[in-house]
Design a protein around this motif. Structure first.
Motif, short mmCIF file in Angstrom:
data_model
loop_
_atom_site.label_atom_id
_atom_site.label_comp_id
_atom_site.label_asym_id
_atom_site.label_seq_id
_atom_site.Cartn_x
_atom_site.Cartn_y
_atom_site.Cartn_z
N TRP A 81 0.84 -1.20 0.00
CA TRP A 81 0.00 0.00 0.00
C TRP A 81 0.87 1.25 0.00
CZ3 TRP A 81 -4.06 -1.61 -1.88
CH2 TRP A 81 -4.83 -2.66 -1.38
N GLU A 82 1.97 1.23 0.75
CA GLU A 82 2.86 2.39 0.81
C GLU A 82 3.46 2.68 -0.56
OE1 GLU A 82 4.87 5.66 2.05
OE2 GLU A 82 3.35 4.52 3.18
N SER A 83 3.92 1.64 -1.26
CA SER A 83 4.51 1.87 -2.59
C SER A 83 3.46 2.31 -3.59
CB SER A 83 5.23 0.61 -3.08
OG SER A 83 4.31 -0.45 -3.31
N LEU A 84 2.23 1.85 -3.43
CA LEU A 84 1.16 2.29 -4.33
C LEU A 84 0.83 3.76 -4.12
CD1 LEU A 84 -1.17 -0.83 -4.14
CD2 LEU A 84 0.07 -0.04 -6.15
N ARG A 85 0.89 4.22 -2.87
CA ARG A 85 0.67 5.65 -2.61
C ARG A 85 1.79 6.48 -3.23
NH1 ARG A 85 -1.57 3.62 2.35
NH2 ARG A 85 0.51 3.49 3.31
N LYS A 86 3.00 5.97 -3.12
CA LYS A 86 4.14 6.65 -3.74
C LYS A 86 4.00 6.71 -5.25
CE LYS A 86 9.16 6.09 -4.26
NZ LYS A 86 10.33 5.22 -3.91
N LEU A 87 3.59 5.60 -5.85
CA LEU A 87 3.42 5.53 -7.30
C LEU A 87 2.33 6.49 -7.76
CD1 LEU A 87 3.93 4.21 -10.06
CD2 LEU A 87 2.38 2.36 -9.38
N LYS A 88 1.23 6.53 -7.03
CA LYS A 88 0.13 7.42 -7.43
C LYS A 88 0.54 8.88 -7.32
CE LYS A 88 -4.84 8.04 -6.92
NZ LYS A 88 -6.07 7.66 -6.19
N LYS A 89 1.36 9.20 -6.35
CA LYS A 89 1.84 10.58 -6.21
C LYS A 89 2.72 10.97 -7.39
CE LYS A 89 4.18 13.66 -2.94
NZ LYS A 89 4.84 13.76 -1.61
N ILE A 90 3.58 10.04 -7.82
CA ILE A 90 4.46 10.29 -8.97
C ILE A 90 3.65 10.50 -10.24
CG2 ILE A 90 6.16 9.18 -10.49
CD1 ILE A 90 7.40 10.26 -7.97
N CYS A 91 2.53 9.79 -10.35
CA CYS A 91 1.72 9.81 -11.58
C CYS A 91 0.61 10.86 -11.56
CB CYS A 91 1.10 8.43 -11.82
SG CYS A 91 2.29 7.14 -12.25
N ALA A 92 0.54 11.65 -10.52
CA ALA A 92 -0.54 12.65 -10.43
C ALA A 92 -0.47 13.63 -11.59
CB ALA A 92 -0.44 13.38 -9.10
N PRO A 93 -1.59 13.87 -12.31
CA PRO A 93 -1.59 14.82 -13.42
C PRO A 93 -1.33 16.25 -12.94
CG PRO A 93 -3.52 13.39 -13.49
CD PRO A 93 -2.89 13.21 -12.15
N THR A 94 -0.71 17.04 -13.79
CA THR A 94 -0.47 18.45 -13.44
C THR A 94 -1.74 19.27 -13.58
OG1 THR A 94 0.24 18.84 -15.73
CG2 THR A 94 1.96 18.33 -14.10
N ASP A 95 -2.66 18.83 -14.44
CA ASP A 95 -3.94 19.52 -14.61
C ASP A 95 -4.87 19.11 -13.46
OD1 ASP A 95 -6.44 20.48 -15.33
OD2 ASP A 95 -6.24 19.92 -17.45
N PRO A 96 -5.32 20.07 -12.64
CA PRO A 96 -6.18 19.72 -11.50
C PRO A 96 -7.53 19.15 -11.91
CG PRO A 96 -6.05 22.11 -11.78
CD PRO A 96 -5.04 21.52 -12.71
N ASN A 97 -7.90 19.31 -13.18
CA ASN A 97 -9.18 18.78 -13.66
C ASN A 97 -9.09 17.31 -14.08
OD1 ASN A 97 -10.62 21.27 -13.39
ND2 ASN A 97 -9.56 22.01 -15.23
N GLU A 98 -7.89 16.76 -14.05
CA GLU A 98 -7.72 15.37 -14.44
C GLU A 98 -7.28 14.55 -13.23
OE1 GLU A 98 -7.06 14.67 -18.91
OE2 GLU A 98 -5.35 15.89 -18.26
N TRP A 99 -7.46 13.24 -13.34
CA TRP A 99 -7.23 12.34 -12.21
C TRP A 99 -6.85 10.97 -12.74
CZ3 TRP A 99 -10.19 7.91 -11.16
CH2 TRP A 99 -10.00 7.31 -9.90
N VAL A 100 -6.03 10.25 -11.99
CA VAL A 100 -5.72 8.86 -12.33
C VAL A 100 -5.96 8.00 -11.10
CG1 VAL A 100 -4.06 9.39 -14.17
CG2 VAL A 100 -3.27 9.17 -11.79
N SER A 101 -6.35 6.75 -11.33
CA SER A 101 -6.58 5.81 -10.24
C SER A 101 -5.30 5.05 -9.93
CB SER A 101 -7.68 4.82 -10.62
OG SER A 101 -7.21 3.93 -11.62
#
Length: 433
Positions: free
Chosen positions: A228-248
């Protein structure tokens, strides 16, 4: 009938009553999935032994009495014009149970000990049982339950529903609702509004240029565990720069898995070809008739495909790949898009000619929405502690939920497996098992 050797017990379980002989024509999606889904459940050490196989058989028979088609088989049929198809027949073939005392310990359940009862792809012509389960008891006391169910009969959602019902009966749970299948018809499109002929025609375009299908090679399975910790890290790295977009989280895992697979299997990707990832999705969750669709037993699969250039996949940021996955899901899994895809698959044509189900360099099957390690699969001796998939065909990755993260299992050509073991980006977020 039971046969026994020193370490193996085999049993065929049939409904108590005679078979009805009823027949159900399979949908084109069913017919295209001529393989067996391999799901493995691991239970903590206990005193369960081969004598308890009869208890599992008795509870399974109760289930088959109400759901007899699961004890049937797949038959080839041909109409008066010579058109070939397949039917699901209630012929009383039965489900096979096997008990094996392994003689070895199981220090790493996620390291793929051999617990599957049969290969991923087999010949259906010899009346293979639609359901086969192998119980493997290790010397440490761990019990593995290797489940193999015909993919022409059921997708992963239906397989889990069946195992949940078997577990409910086995633990004598009268409070949970039983599995109710009101119809065995194989018409997944009924849960979506019918698309117009023009909409279907618009989607019948030439396929994107992709790499050729790989030639058969010896394959192996290699698994990587995301905490779970590495998944949180991965999701943070992959966060879009556009606040209107999102990734799971699933988009992020798909991105890192896709890139690692493409690098490892680069010999199959021709220069200048795009790279395609095919993702299996559960159509039940995409229908406005969700409550009805969730009761459908069969294949209600509405896959979507992401195509990127080699430079975009291999040289772009991981965040851009994850965002491409999310955008593809949004565009291709609307109710209208799912209806079109199911209508195309239902046409009397080669299913691989449809752009939504054509050849892909990677296929991802995400099982993280299903309760594989929860109390719903408790057969009376405790819930499963771990879950995994068995070897499939090359280029398939299955993502399986665990209590403390996700397990991504690659089926890959044996000659290229070592490339995954040195995939720095993948290893930055996941541990090789």
């Amino acid at each position: 009938m039971i046969s026994q050797t020193r370490s193996v017990v085999q049993m065929t379980v049939k409904p108590a009553g005679p078979p009805s002989g009823s027949r159900v024509s399979l949908h084109a999606i069913d017919r295209a999935l001529a393989c067996f889904l391999p799901l493995n459940l691991f239970f903590k050490p206990s005193s369960i032994g081969p004598a308890q196989l009869q208890n599992f058989a008795t509870s399974l028979q109760d289930v088959l009495d109400r759901l007899p088609f699961i004890a049937g088989s797949i038959h080839d049929v041909e109409d008066a014009q010579g058109a070939k198809s397949k039917e699901l027949v209630d012929d009383g073939r039965g489900a096979d149970l096997i008990w094996v005392d392994s003689g070895v310990g199981c220090s790493d359940p996620l390291g793929h000990p051999d617990v599957s009862p049969r290969p991923f792809i087999m010949n259906y012509g010899d009346r293979q049982p639609l359901l086969m389960v192998k119980f493997t008891k290790f010397t440490c006391g761990t019990l593995a339950m290797g489940i193999s169910i015909s993919h022409m009969l059921a997708d992963c959602a239906s397989c889990v529903d069946l195992i949940k019902e078997w577990a409910r009966v086995s633990r004598r749970d009268s409070e949970s609702d039983p599995l109710a299948i009101t119809s065995w018809d194989r018409q997944p499109g009924k849960f979506f509004p019918p698309p117009t002929p023009a909409a279907i025609s618009d989607d019948r375009r030439p396929a994107d240029v992709v790499a050729a299908l790989p030639l058969p090679r010896a394959v192996t399975m290699s698994s990587f565990f995301f905490t779970w910790e590495s998944l949180r890290k991965l999701k943070k790295i992959c966060a879009p720069t556009d606040p209107n977009e999102w990734v799971s989280t699933g988009d992020c895992v798909a991105a890192v898995v896709w890139r690692a697979s493409a690098v490892a299997r680069m010999a199959l990707i021709k220069p200048g070809c795009n790279v395609r990832m095919h993702v299996s999705a559960d159509g039940r969750r995409r229908s406005t008739r969700k409550l009805d669709a969730m009761k459908y037993f069969g294949n209600l699969v509405t896959p979507f495909t992401i195509t990127l250039s080699q430079s975009s996949l291999l040289q772009g940021s991981l965040a851009s790949v994850a965002l491409a996955c999310r955008r593809g899901l949004i565009e291709q899994l609307t109710e209208t898009a799912c209806a079109k895809r199911l209508a195309l698959a239902g046409l009397a044509e080669d299913i691989e000619k449809n752009t939504s189900t054509g050849a892909a360099d990677l296929v991802i099957s995400n099982w993280t929405d299903y309760p594989l390690v929860g109390d719903a699969l408790d057969f009376g001796e405790g819930a499963p502690c771990w879950a995994s998939a068995s070897e499939m065909h090359a280029g398939v990755v299955v993502i399986v939920p665990q209590k403390d993260g996700y397990l991504a299992s690659f089926t890959i050509e044996a000659e290229w497996e070592s490339s995954l073991h040195t995939a720095d980006e993948l290893l930055a977020y996941a541990k090789h098992m």
